[in-house]
Enzyme design. Structure first.
Site, PDB file in Angstrom:
ATOM      1  N   ASP A   1       0.875  -1.180  -0.013  1.00 13.54           N
ATOM      2  CA  ASP A   1      -0.098   0.030  -0.121  1.00 13.54           C
ATOM      3  C   ASP A   1       1.004   1.150  -0.094  1.00 13.54           C
ATOM      4  O   ASP A   1       0.499   2.448  -0.175  1.00 13.54           O
ATOM      5  CB  ASP A   1      -1.090   0.126   1.183  1.00 13.54           C
ATOM      6  CG  ASP A   1      -0.325   0.155   2.332  1.00 13.54           C
ATOM      7  OD1 ASP A   1       0.891  -0.096   2.466  1.00 13.54           O
ATOM      8  OD2 ASP A   1      -0.792   0.407   3.542  1.00 13.54           O
ATOM      9  N   SER A   2       2.355   0.889  -0.043  1.00 11.19           N
ATOM     10  CA  SER A   2       3.285   2.051  -0.243  1.00 11.19           C
ATOM     11  C   SER A   2       2.863   2.732  -1.673  1.00 11.19           C
ATOM     12  O   SER A   2       3.355   3.834  -1.918  1.00 11.19           O
ATOM     13  CB  SER A   2       4.656   1.637   0.014  1.00 11.19           C
ATOM     14  OG  SER A   2       4.899   0.438  -0.849  1.00 11.19           O
TER      15      SER A   2
ATOM     16  N   ASP B   1      -1.303  -6.419  -0.419  1.00  9.11           N
ATOM     17  CA  ASP B   1      -1.262  -5.663   0.792  1.00  9.11           C
ATOM     18  C   ASP B   1      -2.917  -5.014   1.303  1.00  9.11           C
ATOM     19  O   ASP B   1      -3.402  -4.461   0.172  1.00  9.11           O
ATOM     20  CB  ASP B   1      -0.518  -4.576   0.946  1.00  9.11           C
ATOM     21  CG  ASP B   1       0.221  -4.046   2.206  1.00  9.11           C
ATOM     22  OD1 ASP B   1      -0.018  -4.718   2.980  1.00  9.11           O
ATOM     23  OD2 ASP B   1       1.123  -3.043   2.056  1.00  9.11           O
TER      24      ASP B   1
ATOM     25  N   LYS C   1      -1.319  -9.290   3.081  1.00  9.01           N
ATOM     26  CA  LYS C   1      -0.714  -8.811   4.115  1.00  9.01           C
ATOM     27  C   LYS C   1      -1.448  -7.714   4.815  1.00  9.01           C
ATOM     28  O   LYS C   1      -2.155  -7.043   4.110  1.00  9.01           O
ATOM     29  CB  LYS C   1       0.757  -7.998   3.750  1.00  9.01           C
ATOM     30  CG  LYS C   1       1.696  -7.693   4.884  1.00  9.01           C
ATOM     31  CD  LYS C   1       2.926  -7.304   4.476  1.00  9.01           C
ATOM     32  CE  LYS C   1       2.936  -5.699   4.102  1.00  9.01           C
ATOM     33  NZ  LYS C   1       2.454  -4.625   4.821  1.00  9.01           N
TER      34      LYS C   1
ATOM     35  N   GLU D   1      -1.462  -5.192   8.441  1.00  4.94           N
ATOM     36  CA  GLU D   1      -0.752  -4.741   9.767  1.00  4.94           C
ATOM     37  C   GLU D   1      -1.367  -4.944  10.972  1.00  4.94           C
ATOM     38  O   GLU D   1      -2.455  -4.760  11.297  1.00  4.94           O
ATOM     39  CB  GLU D   1      -0.607  -3.049   9.417  1.00  4.94           C
ATOM     40  CG  GLU D   1       0.037  -2.751   8.188  1.00  4.94           C
ATOM     41  CD  GLU D   1       0.446  -1.249   7.886  1.00  4.94           C
ATOM     42  OE1 GLU D   1       0.274  -0.452   8.998  1.00  4.94           O
ATOM     43  OE2 GLU D   1       1.067  -0.984   6.940  1.00  4.94           O
TER      44      GLU D   1
ATOM     45  N   GLU E   1       9.171  -3.760  10.693  1.00 12.20           N
ATOM     46  CA  GLU E   1       9.631  -2.511   9.950  1.00 12.20           C
ATOM     47  C   GLU E   1      10.061  -1.488  11.108  1.00 12.20           C
ATOM     48  O   GLU E   1       9.469  -1.238  12.141  1.00 12.20           O
ATOM     49  CB  GLU E   1       8.245  -1.923   9.570  1.00 12.20           C
ATOM     50  CG  GLU E   1       8.724  -0.493   8.717  1.00 12.20           C
ATOM     51  CD  GLU E   1       7.726  -0.120   7.511  1.00 12.20           C
ATOM     52  OE1 GLU E   1       6.976  -0.686   7.432  1.00 12.20           O
ATOM     53  OE2 GLU E   1       7.879   1.206   7.153  1.00 12.20           O
TER      54      GLU E   1
HETATM   55  O1  KIV Z   1       3.346  -1.091   1.735  1.00 10.38           O
HETATM   56  C1  KIV Z   1       4.661  -1.439   1.798  1.00 10.38           C
HETATM   57  O2  KIV Z   1       5.565  -1.286   0.977  1.00 10.38           O
HETATM   58  C2  KIV Z   1       5.032  -2.330   2.972  1.00 10.38           C
HETATM   59  C3  KIV Z   1       6.557  -2.575   3.262  1.00 10.38           C
HETATM   60  C4  KIV Z   1       7.127  -1.422   3.725  1.00 10.38           C
HETATM   61  C5  KIV Z   1       6.757  -3.672   3.780  1.00 10.38           C
HETATM   62  O3  KIV Z   1       4.216  -2.806   3.598  1.00 10.38           O
END
Ligand code: KIV
Length: 286
Positions: free
Chosen positions: A52-53, A91, A121, A123, A190
């Site tokens: 989600d970055s 994500d 993934k 959080e 992280e």
């Molecule tokens: O969204 C992302 O890129 C991440 C990484 C920083 C692990 O969660």
């Protein structure tokens, strides 16, 4: 909508555990589009995360909290079309899984069914452990994420390391243990002190993939744009840049613009030809 490639399913992520068991560091990189996915795979990554970055790197939002499921699914599908032989992890965006197990499972299913992800993934631990269990019970592997949780950061100064005092360090270790216990296939850690990254790796029986968590973890993940220097944002302390893509691309556009202005682009070879008699006939008919 083009159908995603068939998912590789739960079989894909155990390959990460096999790498970790052999002591071979796992290489995870983010990607957000087709060329990025091709580059990640051709560059030899073991697993691709459509993070989600993308909110920051691709869509220009201030925080990762702003990207929607629909936005991230478009990017994830593009990556899935590109990545053929290694797992793709999607994500789950902020707001798409936290409220209940049912919501979490429904969102995770979209990432598998609509974008061909091998795993998702999410959080955090605490209440999220129940979400993790529910998604796994629905047959979808989950990667956990502890330490700095970007979806909980609401201002730029919130991106500080976590786990530098006793309570926080113990909390992060406990979070990682709870996620492993719930069945996570791997855990991203992280921005924690290297020693805390090492402690988690020692104690947790699934692959631990660090980002700013030192060198003792089972693997490392970096954001594609950070690694390539693609973008103008100031990289975090833990980023090592291997290219200066932004400068390279700006320079290429500048040189092309200069050629256009000097009328040296396009050359004759860069244009299409027409037979002289055809051209004569066109002219005569105008
Ligand atoms: O969204 C992302 O890129 C991440 C990484 C920083 C692990 O969660």
């Amino acid at each position: 909508m083009t159908a995603p490639r068939p998912t590789r399913g739960a079989a894909a992520l155990p390959s990460l555990a096999a790498l970790a068991d052999r002591g071979a560091p796992i290489v995870m990189i983010t990607a957000y589009d087709y060329p990025g996915g091709r580059i990640a795979e051709q560059g030899g990554a073991d697993v691709v995360l459509v993070g989600d970055s993308a909110a920051n790197t691709v869509l220009g939002y201030a925080t990762t909290r702003e990207i929607s499921v629909d936005e991230l699914l478009v990017l994830t599908r593009a990556v899935r079309r590109a990545v053929r032989d290694i797992p793709v992890v999607g994500d789950l965006p902020f707001g798409s899984y936290e409220s209940s197990d049912e919501v979490a499972v429904a969102t995770a299913k979209r990432f598998v069914d609509e974008a061909g992800c091998d795993a998702v993934k999410l959080e955090g631990a605490g209440e999220m452990v129940s979400r993790v269990r529910a998604i796994i019970a629905a047959g979808i592997p989950v990667v956990g994420h502890v330490g700095l949780l970007p979806q909980s950061v609401t201002s730029p100064d919130g991106y500080r390391a976590r786990g530098r005092d006793v309570a926080q360090a113990l909390g992060i270790v406990a979070d990682a243990e709870a996620l492993a216990d719930a069945g996570c296939a791997a855990i991203v850690v992280e921005a924690v002190p290297s020693e805390v990254g090492a402690l988690i790796t020692e104690r947790v029986p699934v692959p631990v993939i660090g980002i700013g968590a030192g060198s003792a973890t089972d693997g490392q993940v970096l954001v594609y744009h950070d690694l390539l220097g693609y973008g103008e944002s100031r990289p975090a302390k833990f980023v090592r840049r291997y290219a200066a893509a932004h400068e390279l691309f700006v320079d290429a556009v500048r040189r092309w613009g200069a050629d256009v202005r000097a009328r040296t682009f396009p050359s004759r070879e860069e244009g299409y030809g027409i037979a002289p008699d055809v051209l004569d006939e066109v002219r005569s008919k105008l």
